[in-house]
Design an enzyme around this catalytic site. Structure first.
Site, short mmCIF file in Angstrom:
data_model
loop_
_atom_site.label_atom_id
_atom_site.label_comp_id
_atom_site.label_asym_id
_atom_site.label_seq_id
_atom_site.Cartn_x
_atom_site.Cartn_y
_atom_site.Cartn_z
N HIS A 40 -3.29 7.54 2.33
CA HIS A 40 -3.66 6.23 1.81
C HIS A 40 -5.08 5.92 2.28
O HIS A 40 -5.44 6.18 3.42
CB HIS A 40 -2.69 5.17 2.35
CG HIS A 40 -3.10 3.77 2.04
ND1 HIS A 40 -3.48 3.38 0.78
CD2 HIS A 40 -3.22 2.67 2.83
CE1 HIS A 40 -3.81 2.10 0.80
NE2 HIS A 40 -3.67 1.63 2.04
N ASN B 84 -9.97 0.11 -0.56
CA ASN B 84 -8.52 0.19 -0.47
C ASN B 84 -7.92 -0.36 -1.76
O ASN B 84 -8.01 -1.56 -2.03
CB ASN B 84 -8.04 -0.62 0.75
CG ASN B 84 -6.54 -0.57 0.94
OD1 ASN B 84 -5.80 -0.10 0.07
ND2 ASN B 84 -6.08 -1.07 2.08
N CYS C 124 0.81 -1.22 0.00
CA CYS C 124 0.00 0.00 0.00
C CYS C 124 0.85 1.27 0.00
O CYS C 124 0.37 2.33 -0.40
CB CYS C 124 -0.95 0.00 1.19
SG CYS C 124 -2.14 -1.34 1.12
O1 UT7 Z 1 -3.81 -0.84 3.46
C1 UT7 Z 1 -3.04 -1.66 4.27
C2 UT7 Z 1 -3.32 -1.40 5.65
N1 UT7 Z 1 -4.55 -2.03 6.08
C3 UT7 Z 1 -5.31 -1.39 6.93
O2 UT7 Z 1 -5.02 -0.26 7.24
C4 UT7 Z 1 -6.46 -2.10 7.56
C5 UT7 Z 1 -6.43 -1.81 9.02
N2 UT7 Z 1 -7.53 -2.41 9.77
C6 UT7 Z 1 -8.80 -2.02 9.62
O3 UT7 Z 1 -9.13 -1.19 8.82
C7 UT7 Z 1 -9.83 -2.63 10.57
O4 UT7 Z 1 -9.17 -3.32 11.59
C8 UT7 Z 1 -10.84 -3.55 9.88
C9 UT7 Z 1 -11.77 -2.73 9.02
C10 UT7 Z 1 -10.13 -4.58 9.03
C11 UT7 Z 1 -11.70 -4.25 10.93
O5 UT7 Z 1 -12.31 -3.32 11.79
P1 UT7 Z 1 -12.24 -3.52 13.37
O6 UT7 Z 1 -13.04 -2.45 13.97
O7 UT7 Z 1 -10.79 -3.61 13.74
O8 UT7 Z 1 -13.01 -4.88 13.54
P2 UT7 Z 1 -12.48 -6.25 14.17
O9 UT7 Z 1 -11.45 -6.87 13.28
O10 UT7 Z 1 -12.13 -6.00 15.57
O11 UT7 Z 1 -13.80 -7.12 14.06
C12 UT7 Z 1 -14.97 -6.80 14.81
C13 UT7 Z 1 -16.02 -7.86 14.55
C14 UT7 Z 1 -15.50 -9.29 14.67
O12 UT7 Z 1 -16.46 -10.06 15.33
P3 UT7 Z 1 -16.26 -10.46 16.90
O13 UT7 Z 1 -14.95 -11.18 16.96
O14 UT7 Z 1 -16.23 -9.15 17.62
O15 UT7 Z 1 -17.45 -11.30 17.15
C15 UT7 Z 1 -15.37 -9.75 13.25
O16 UT7 Z 1 -15.53 -11.13 13.09
O17 UT7 Z 1 -16.52 -7.75 13.24
C16 UT7 Z 1 -16.52 -9.02 12.59
N3 UT7 Z 1 -16.28 -8.82 11.17
C17 UT7 Z 1 -17.30 -8.58 10.29
N4 UT7 Z 1 -18.60 -8.47 10.43
C18 UT7 Z 1 -19.36 -8.21 9.34
C19 UT7 Z 1 -15.12 -8.82 10.49
N5 UT7 Z 1 -15.33 -8.58 9.19
C20 UT7 Z 1 -16.67 -8.44 9.04
C21 UT7 Z 1 -17.50 -8.17 7.94
N6 UT7 Z 1 -18.82 -8.05 8.13
N7 UT7 Z 1 -17.00 -7.99 6.69
#
Ligand code: UT7
Length: 323
Positions: free
Chosen positions: A250, A280, A113
């Site tokens: 980004h 992204n 990225c």
């Molecule tokens: O470009 C390269 C760099 N990459 C990034 O900058 C990405 C950085 N990370 C992020 O943007 C975020 O961490 C995410 C968008 C990937 C995830 O957001 P989050 O607020 O950190 O969510 P999380 O991973 O803590 O997940 C929260 C919940 C989980 O369920 P439990 O464990 O709390 O029951 C996930 O299983 O959301 C669930 N979940 C989803 N639910 C519905 C994960 N993906 C999805 C989904 N739809 N697509």
């Protein structure tokens, strides 16, 4: 002193738009979750005929047109991509061929990225070192090809696209009033590979592999790393956040962008955000956002613009330039 200034910019997006609601039938997700957690509402996805090379070449042609130049004016192509058309040759040479360019040098650069920021900084050094007079710097990706479409934690986040700039060596006075790149900072730390990587490769699995990410872990590091290199660019030039006209980050997650801008003291109305429309797009995200803000008239000649990115590796970097 020589400065590297952007003379033209262009971008390209696949025709097909996939909305969050379209993904609800593929994985267990919802428009509400995706918008709330990321700010993404839709992304463009390449069809079979749209590739990293075809999108990159289209963006490059538009950048050349905007610069009122043709391929014979270009000495260097640096393509930032993690999704090349082939393991080799470099997709940059395929773009060189597609453009009908038979001179100069073309190569790929891989910093995921952060790729565009790394490529721009590399081209700047070529220009300032006298190795080239004009460069095409391209970020082009087809991440849809390396997504695991059964993994809801990653497949909803990414999109395809390309952006390109023509970078030109011009004479500057060596002050912050010069047009062009005023400061750049790049960093990497390979200890973080397990948090964001592709689980395939020529030398290991002989497969292309799929993107794997521990999103929460990446998020934890992102704001600190981004703000460190941006602050370094401010310190190197003595320019402050208040003096900045535009922040073009980004586009991974609106929450990361908002938190970074807040920590840096950059006003909300100076932040260019396209993650909602593009998702992204990895190395393409910064030039895509930059192109949009130039085309809609926000970024004007003489404006101070900060670009930044962070991604797999980890890699991260920032470029401060005067448009
Ligand atoms: O470009 C390269 C760099 N990459 C990034 O900058 C990405 C950085 N990370 C992020 O943007 C975020 O961490 C995410 C968008 C990937 C995830 O957001 P989050 O607020 O950190 O969510 P999380 O991973 O803590 O997940 C929260 C919940 C989980 O369920 P439990 O464990 O709390 O029951 C996930 O299983 O959301 C669930 N979940 C989803 N639910 C519905 C994960 N993906 C999805 C989904 N739809 N697509």
């Amino acid at each position: 002193m020589i400065r590297s200034a952007i003379r033209g910019i262009g971008s390209a997006l696949p025709k097909k738009v996939v909305k969050n609601s379209d993904l609800e039938s593929i994985v267990e997700t919802s428009d509400e979750w995706i918008v709330q957690r990321t700010g993404i509402r839709q992304r463009h996805i390449a069809n079979r005929n749209e590739t990293t090379v075809s999108l990159g070449a289209e963006a490059a042609r538009k950048a050349l047109k905007a610069a009122a130049l043709n391929v014979d004016d270009i000495d260097l192509i640096v393509l930032a991509t993690s999704t090349p058309n082939h393991t080799f040759p470099a997709s940059a040479t395929e773009i060189q061929k597609a453009l009908g360019m038979t001179r100069g040098v073309a190569f790929d650069l891989q910093a995921v990225c952060s790729g565009f920021v790394f490529a721009l900084t590399t081209a700047d050094l070529y220009l300032r070192g006298g190795m080239a007079k004009r460069a095409l710097v391209i970020g082009s990706e087809t991440f849809s090809r390396i997504l695991d479409w059964k993994d809801r934690t990653t497949c909803v986040l990414f999109g395809d696209g390309a952006g390109a700039v023509v970078l030109e060596a011009i004479e500057g006075k060596g002050t912050n009033d010069d047009r062009g790149i005023l400061a750049a900072r790049l960093r990497s730390d390979g200890r973080h590979m397990d948090k964001l990587y592709v689980d395939g490769g020529a030398s290991t699995t002989q497969t292309v592999g799929h993107l794997r990410m521990e999103g929460r872990e990446v998020f934890k590091y992102a704001v600190g790393m981004i703000t460190d290199v941006v602050d370094d660019c401010f310190a190197a030039t003595g320019i402050s956040a208040e003096q900045l006209d535009w922040f073009v980050p980004h586009q991974a997650n609106k929450r990361i962008i908002d938190a970074s801008a807040r920590k840096l003291g950059i006003a909300e109305n100076k932040v260019v955000i396209t993650v909602g429309e593009h998702g992204n797009t990895s190395a393409a995200s910064v030039p895509l956002a930059l192109d949009q803000a130039v085309k809609d008239g926000r970024i004007k000649k003489g404006d101070l613009v900060m670009l930044e990115a962070m991604g797999g590796g980890f890699t991260w970097g920032a470029v401060l330039l005067r448009w």
